[in-house]
Design a protein around this motif. Structure first.
Motif, short mmCIF file in Angstrom:
data_model
loop_
_atom_site.label_atom_id
_atom_site.label_comp_id
_atom_site.label_asym_id
_atom_site.label_seq_id
_atom_site.Cartn_x
_atom_site.Cartn_y
_atom_site.Cartn_z
N MET A 1 0.72 -1.12 0.01
CA MET A 1 0.16 -0.05 -0.05
C MET A 1 0.89 1.26 0.08
SD MET A 1 -2.86 1.04 2.72
CE MET A 1 -4.13 0.03 2.25
N ASN A 2 0.63 2.19 -0.99
CA ASN A 2 1.45 3.36 -0.93
C ASN A 2 0.88 4.50 0.11
OD1 ASN A 2 -0.50 5.06 -1.95
ND2 ASN A 2 -0.35 4.16 -4.09
N LYS A 3 1.65 5.46 0.35
CA LYS A 3 1.32 6.46 1.43
C LYS A 3 -0.15 6.88 1.03
CE LYS A 3 3.85 10.36 -0.91
NZ LYS A 3 5.04 11.21 -0.73
N LEU A 4 -0.43 7.10 -0.24
CA LEU A 4 -1.43 7.96 -0.35
C LEU A 4 -2.83 6.88 -0.11
CD1 LEU A 4 -0.84 9.70 -3.84
CD2 LEU A 4 -1.12 10.88 -1.57
N ASP A 5 -2.79 5.81 -0.48
CA ASP A 5 -3.72 4.70 -0.15
C ASP A 5 -3.77 4.76 1.60
OD1 ASP A 5 -4.21 4.28 -2.61
OD2 ASP A 5 -2.93 2.46 -2.88
N PHE A 6 -2.58 4.69 2.05
CA PHE A 6 -2.44 4.61 3.69
C PHE A 6 -3.17 5.81 4.20
CE2 PHE A 6 -0.92 4.13 7.79
CZ PHE A 6 -1.16 2.67 7.99
N GLU A 7 -2.96 7.08 3.63
CA GLU A 7 -3.78 8.18 4.09
C GLU A 7 -5.14 8.05 4.28
OE1 GLU A 7 -3.40 12.86 2.99
OE2 GLU A 7 -3.53 11.46 1.42
N LYS A 8 -5.61 7.54 3.02
CA LYS A 8 -7.18 7.23 2.84
C LYS A 8 -7.89 6.35 3.80
CE LYS A 8 -6.93 8.56 -2.15
NZ LYS A 8 -7.13 7.91 -3.77
N ALA A 9 -6.87 5.28 3.99
CA ALA A 9 -7.31 4.26 4.86
C ALA A 9 -7.61 4.86 6.23
CB ALA A 9 -6.34 2.99 4.82
N LEU A 10 -6.39 5.72 6.46
CA LEU A 10 -6.81 6.07 8.19
C LEU A 10 -7.85 6.99 8.19
CD1 LEU A 10 -2.81 7.17 8.73
CD2 LEU A 10 -4.38 5.18 9.81
N ILE A 11 -7.98 7.99 7.30
CA ILE A 11 -8.98 8.85 7.12
C ILE A 11 -10.43 8.23 7.05
CG2 ILE A 11 -9.99 10.54 5.86
CD1 ILE A 11 -7.31 11.75 5.09
N SER A 12 -10.47 6.92 6.59
CA SER A 12 -11.85 6.33 6.15
C SER A 12 -12.02 5.66 7.72
CB SER A 12 -11.64 5.10 5.33
OG SER A 12 -10.74 3.83 5.54
N ILE A 13 -11.00 5.39 8.57
CA ILE A 13 -11.26 4.86 9.91
C ILE A 13 -11.50 5.92 10.89
CG2 ILE A 13 -10.40 3.58 11.72
CD1 ILE A 13 -8.67 2.13 9.57
N PHE A 14 -10.89 6.90 10.71
CA PHE A 14 -10.95 8.00 11.58
C PHE A 14 -11.31 9.30 10.84
CE2 PHE A 14 -8.08 4.94 13.43
CZ PHE A 14 -8.51 4.89 14.82
N PRO A 15 -12.37 9.56 10.56
CA PRO A 15 -12.75 10.90 9.63
C PRO A 15 -12.38 12.12 10.07
CG PRO A 15 -14.61 9.22 9.74
CD PRO A 15 -13.65 8.79 10.52
N ASP A 16 -12.35 12.39 11.71
CA ASP A 16 -11.72 13.49 12.05
C ASP A 16 -10.30 13.85 11.83
OD1 ASP A 16 -14.25 13.78 13.14
OD2 ASP A 16 -13.93 13.26 15.06
N PHE A 17 -9.42 12.60 11.47
CA PHE A 17 -8.37 12.86 10.94
C PHE A 17 -7.98 13.61 9.96
CE2 PHE A 17 -4.19 11.30 9.31
CZ PHE A 17 -3.33 12.02 9.81
N LYS A 18 -8.98 13.69 9.05
CA LYS A 18 -9.07 14.52 7.82
C LYS A 18 -8.72 15.86 8.08
CE LYS A 18 -10.89 15.44 3.45
NZ LYS A 18 -12.15 15.56 2.39
N LYS A 19 -9.38 16.58 8.97
CA LYS A 19 -9.35 18.02 9.29
C LYS A 19 -8.12 18.10 9.96
CE LYS A 19 -12.44 19.46 11.84
NZ LYS A 19 -13.56 20.15 12.44
N TYR A 20 -7.63 17.24 10.78
CA TYR A 20 -6.41 17.47 11.46
C TYR A 20 -5.20 17.51 10.77
CZ TYR A 20 -2.87 16.43 15.28
OH TYR A 20 -1.82 16.53 16.10
N TRP A 21 -5.20 16.27 9.83
CA TRP A 21 -4.06 16.43 8.71
C TRP A 21 -4.08 17.49 7.85
CZ3 TRP A 21 0.40 14.54 7.97
CH2 TRP A 21 0.75 14.15 6.65
#
Length: 76
Positions: A1-21
């Motif tokens: 999994m590349n870093k962009l896919d990992f970023e999307k996966a983290l955000i899908s599990i923790f939607p609030d992380f999107k604003k933080y990131w």
């Protein structure tokens, strides 16, 4: 999994992380590019600040994501 896919996966599990990131300015370059290490470093700060609010399902999904993508079998 590349870093962009990992970023999307983290955000899908923790939607609030999107604003933080999106507001991250330490672990991103001026052009908004980032390293996998920077992504995880920022996520760890987010996790530490918010973990008491996470439900069991989100935490389990995070563990599965890590197991599937970051851990390797030492016998394999």
């Amino acid at each position: 999994m590349n870093k962009l896919d990992f970023e999307k996966a983290l955000i899908s599990i923790f939607p609030d992380f999107k604003k933080y990131w999106e507001h991250e300015d330490i672990y991103k370059n001026e052009d908004l590019s980032f390293s996998p290490h920077g992504l995880m470093r920022s996520f760890l700060h987010f996790f530490r600040a918010n973990h008491v609010n996470f439900n069991t399902s989100s935490t389990q999904n995070l563990c599965h994501l890590i197991e599937e993508n970051l851990l390797s079998d030492p016998d394999g």
